[in-house]
Design a protein around this motif. Structure first.
Motif, PDB file in Angstrom:
ATOM      1  N   LYS A 300       6.229  21.067  94.322  1.00  0.00           N
ATOM      2  CA  LYS A 300       7.300  21.925  93.795  1.00  0.00           C
ATOM      3  C   LYS A 300       6.724  23.067  92.953  1.00  0.00           C
ATOM      4  CE  LYS A 300      11.482  23.196  92.712  1.00  0.00           C
ATOM      5  NZ  LYS A 300      11.157  24.266  91.736  1.00  0.00           N
ATOM      6  N   ARG A 301       5.765  22.784  92.104  1.00  0.00           N
ATOM      7  CA  ARG A 301       5.172  23.844  91.283  1.00  0.00           C
ATOM      8  C   ARG A 301       4.405  24.844  92.156  1.00  0.00           C
ATOM      9  NH1 ARG A 301       2.121  21.597  86.095  1.00  0.00           N
ATOM     10  NH2 ARG A 301       2.052  23.869  85.787  1.00  0.00           N
ATOM     11  N   ALA A 302       3.729  24.343  93.194  1.00  0.00           N
ATOM     12  CA  ALA A 302       3.021  25.252  94.095  1.00  0.00           C
ATOM     13  C   ALA A 302       3.993  26.124  94.874  1.00  0.00           C
ATOM     14  CB  ALA A 302       2.135  24.445  95.044  1.00  0.00           C
ATOM     15  N   PHE A 303       5.137  25.576  95.284  1.00  0.00           N
ATOM     16  CA  PHE A 303       6.143  26.379  95.990  1.00  0.00           C
ATOM     17  C   PHE A 303       6.721  27.452  95.092  1.00  0.00           C
ATOM     18  CE2 PHE A 303       7.555  23.359  99.632  1.00  0.00           C
ATOM     19  CZ  PHE A 303       6.310  23.511 100.199  1.00  0.00           C
ATOM     20  N   ASP A 304       6.999  27.102  93.854  1.00  0.00           N
ATOM     21  CA  ASP A 304       7.529  28.108  92.924  1.00  0.00           C
ATOM     22  C   ASP A 304       6.527  29.236  92.708  1.00  0.00           C
ATOM     23  OD1 ASP A 304       9.779  26.578  92.723  1.00  0.00           O
ATOM     24  OD2 ASP A 304       9.201  25.600  90.840  1.00  0.00           O
ATOM     25  N   LYS A 305       5.260  28.877  92.627  1.00  0.00           N
ATOM     26  CA  LYS A 305       4.238  29.898  92.416  1.00  0.00           C
ATOM     27  C   LYS A 305       4.069  30.793  93.632  1.00  0.00           C
ATOM     28  CE  LYS A 305      -0.575  30.387  90.938  1.00  0.00           C
ATOM     29  NZ  LYS A 305      -1.820  29.660  90.544  1.00  0.00           N
ATOM     30  N   ALA A 306       4.197  30.203  94.841  1.00  0.00           N
ATOM     31  CA  ALA A 306       4.030  30.969  96.075  1.00  0.00           C
ATOM     32  C   ALA A 306       5.315  31.643  96.527  1.00  0.00           C
ATOM     33  CB  ALA A 306       3.502  30.066  97.183  1.00  0.00           C
ATOM     34  N   GLY A 307       6.441  31.391  95.866  1.00  0.00           N
ATOM     35  CA  GLY A 307       7.708  32.013  96.238  1.00  0.00           C
ATOM     36  C   GLY A 307       8.339  31.403  97.475  1.00  0.00           C
ATOM     37  N   ILE A 308       8.034  30.174  97.768  1.00  0.00           N
ATOM     38  CA  ILE A 308       8.618  29.493  98.930  1.00  0.00           C
ATOM     39  C   ILE A 308       9.943  28.880  98.519  1.00  0.00           C
ATOM     40  CG2 ILE A 308       8.287  27.642 100.609  1.00  0.00           C
ATOM     41  CD1 ILE A 308       5.293  28.080 100.396  1.00  0.00           C
ATOM     42  N   ARG A 309      10.982  29.160  99.284  1.00  0.00           N
ATOM     43  CA  ARG A 309      12.307  28.668  98.976  1.00  0.00           C
ATOM     44  C   ARG A 309      12.533  27.282  99.565  1.00  0.00           C
ATOM     45  NH1 ARG A 309      15.624  33.344 101.670  1.00  0.00           N
ATOM     46  NH2 ARG A 309      13.948  32.964 103.183  1.00  0.00           N
ATOM     47  N   ILE A 310      13.098  26.400  98.768  1.00  0.00           N
ATOM     48  CA  ILE A 310      13.478  25.079  99.234  1.00  0.00           C
ATOM     49  C   ILE A 310      14.991  25.023  99.372  1.00  0.00           C
ATOM     50  CG2 ILE A 310      11.466  23.964  98.180  1.00  0.00           C
ATOM     51  CD1 ILE A 310      13.291  23.009  95.947  1.00  0.00           C
ATOM     52  N   VAL A 311      15.476  24.158 100.171  1.00  0.00           N
ATOM     53  CA  VAL A 311      16.917  24.040 100.387  1.00  0.00           C
ATOM     54  C   VAL A 311      17.556  23.464  99.135  1.00  0.00           C
ATOM     55  CG1 VAL A 311      18.694  22.887 101.738  1.00  0.00           C
ATOM     56  CG2 VAL A 311      16.657  23.781 102.855  1.00  0.00           C
ATOM     57  N   GLY A 312      18.640  24.127  98.704  1.00  0.00           N
ATOM     58  CA  GLY A 312      19.314  23.702  97.494  1.00  0.00           C
ATOM     59  C   GLY A 312      18.868  24.447  96.263  1.00  0.00           C
ATOM     60  N   GLY A 313      17.963  25.420  96.419  1.00  0.00           N
ATOM     61  CA  GLY A 313      17.489  26.184  95.271  1.00  0.00           C
ATOM     62  C   GLY A 313      18.407  27.354  94.947  1.00  0.00           C
ATOM     63  N   LEU A 314      17.912  28.298  94.159  1.00  0.00           N
ATOM     64  CA  LEU A 314      18.700  29.469  93.762  1.00  0.00           C
ATOM     65  C   LEU A 314      18.918  30.398  94.951  1.00  0.00           C
ATOM     66  CD1 LEU A 314      17.000  30.263  90.342  1.00  0.00           C
ATOM     67  CD2 LEU A 314      19.190  29.106  90.738  1.00  0.00           C
ATOM     68  N   PRO A 315      20.047  31.102  94.999  1.00  0.00           N
ATOM     69  CA  PRO A 315      20.282  32.040  96.107  1.00  0.00           C
ATOM     70  C   PRO A 315      19.312  33.206  96.047  1.00  0.00           C
ATOM     71  CG  PRO A 315      21.994  32.271  94.440  1.00  0.00           C
ATOM     72  CD  PRO A 315      21.189  31.048  94.061  1.00  0.00           C
TER      73      PRO A 315
END
Length: 361
Positions: A300-315
């Motif tokens: 999750k922290r790596a996705f936030d850093k790379a800008g990868i969107r997960i389902v259910g996140g912010l629009p």
């Protein structure tokens, strides 16, 4: 002595026995001495035989029990020696080995004592020329009756013996016994104690366990499913997950819990609004849940850093470069814009009459 007894008898008393003569007393004494002389050798041989049987049985029982005790102590010493090594915590559980060895030793000592003393008892009865056939037949019938009456107890006992001998599970293992699941806190010959996830203690009869799953033997698998937006680049997602797993494998204490690299297995589900990527890693027994939690945290922290969107996140935020919608300033069509529509006709005011008023009435 016989003379004094004979003198004490009153011949005038009708209830007193007749006097015993010297010849008759001598004859009885000779018969008793002859009977003792004829049978003393048999008595002596029988007594010596019984003493020999009992002595051999006691000595053999002592030697067998001592040998079993030494064997159990040696097993416990080997377990403690292995636990003192670097991999002792992974390979051997001292409490588990101790309980298992003590249970096996108790069963073997009881069986050895029963066989040795039972055989000695039958041999002693045989030395007295006792017919053992009815006794053995009665014991067989009684054993069958007791077996039918206590079949559940016998089933639990035999199941517990085989579970301990085969080392199916031990103290500290996480098991799923079907009727209950949890951590094993005690293994007995009749009952196994499990501590559940909420702290409750389950008493499970060994005969009721039809199948059992041991989650603490060999290795475990940590599996993490990551659900991302379908518009993300799969190669980038794979690289980010692999980098997070590589960082985890180099960090203490997770480098000891991981027994293999974190692998990206691929897509497990593709939908219109999401796609799921599965990752897996081989871990130490009982450490899969903790590894899964830490791996999710790092992904999750790596996705936030790379800008990868997960389902259910912010629009997704709309950028300024996006073209404006040309229909945004247009209003919805109305039924009153058409003069021939029923709504327009109903809303049109009535025109007054043009002729002179009627004053005749």
């Amino acid at each position: 002595m016989l003379w004094s007894a004979a003198k004490a008898v009153d011949p005038t008393d009708p209830a007193s026995p007749p006097p015993v003569s010297f010849d008759e007393a001598a004859r009885h004494a000779n018969e008793a001495a002859g009977w003792v002389e004829q049978n003393w050798a048999t008595w002596l041989s029988t007594g010596l035989r019984i003493l020999l049987i009992l002595a051999v049985a006691v000595v053999l029982r002592h030697l067998v029990r001592r040998a079993l005790t030494k064997l159990i102590e040696r097993m416990n010493r080997s377990a403690q020696a292995v636990q003192g090594s670097a991999l002792g915590g992974l390979l051997v559980n001292a409490e588990r080995r101790r309980q298992r060895s003590e249970a096996i030793g108790s069963v073997l000592r009881s069986v050895a004592s029963f066989l040795i003393l039972g055989t000695a008892g039958l041999m002693v009865l045989g030395a007295f020329n006792v017919n053992l056939a009815p006794l053995l037949a009665s014991a067989g019938v009684a054993g069958v009756a007791i077996g039918f009456g206590a079949r559940n107890l016998v089933t639990d006992f035999l199941s517990g013996v085989f579970m301990i001998l085969e080392d199916q599970y031990g103290v500290g293992d996480s098991v799923d016994a079907g009727v209950a699941s949890g951590e094993v806190i005690e293994v007995g010959l009749r009952v196994t104690k499990l501590r559940g996830d909420n702290g409750e203690i389950w008493y499970v009869r060994n005969g009721e366990i039809k199948r059992i799953g041991n989650l603490s033997q060999g290795w475990s698998t940590a599996t993490v499913d990551v659900t991302v937006h379908p518009g993300e680049d799969l190669d980038t997602v794979r690289e980010v997950i692999a980098e997070a797993g590589e960082t985890l494998s180099r960090t203490e204490p997770w480098n000891e819990a991981l027994w293999g690299p974190v692998e990206v297995l691929g897509l497990t589900e593709v939908l219109l609004d999401s796609m799921t990527i599965r990752t897996s890693a081989k871990t130490m027994p009982g450490k899969s849940l903790s590894v899964e939690r830490e791996l999710r945290w790092r992904i999750k922290r790596a996705f936030d850093k790379a800008g990868i969107r997960i389902v259910g996140g912010l629009p997704v935020a709309v950028t300024d470069d996006a073209p404006a919608d040309p229909t945004a300033a247009m209003s919805a069509p109305s039924a009153f814009a058409n003069t021939s529509s029923p709504q327009s006709v109903a809303a049109t005011p009535l025109t007054p009459p043009t002729g002179p008023p009627n004053l005749s009435k």
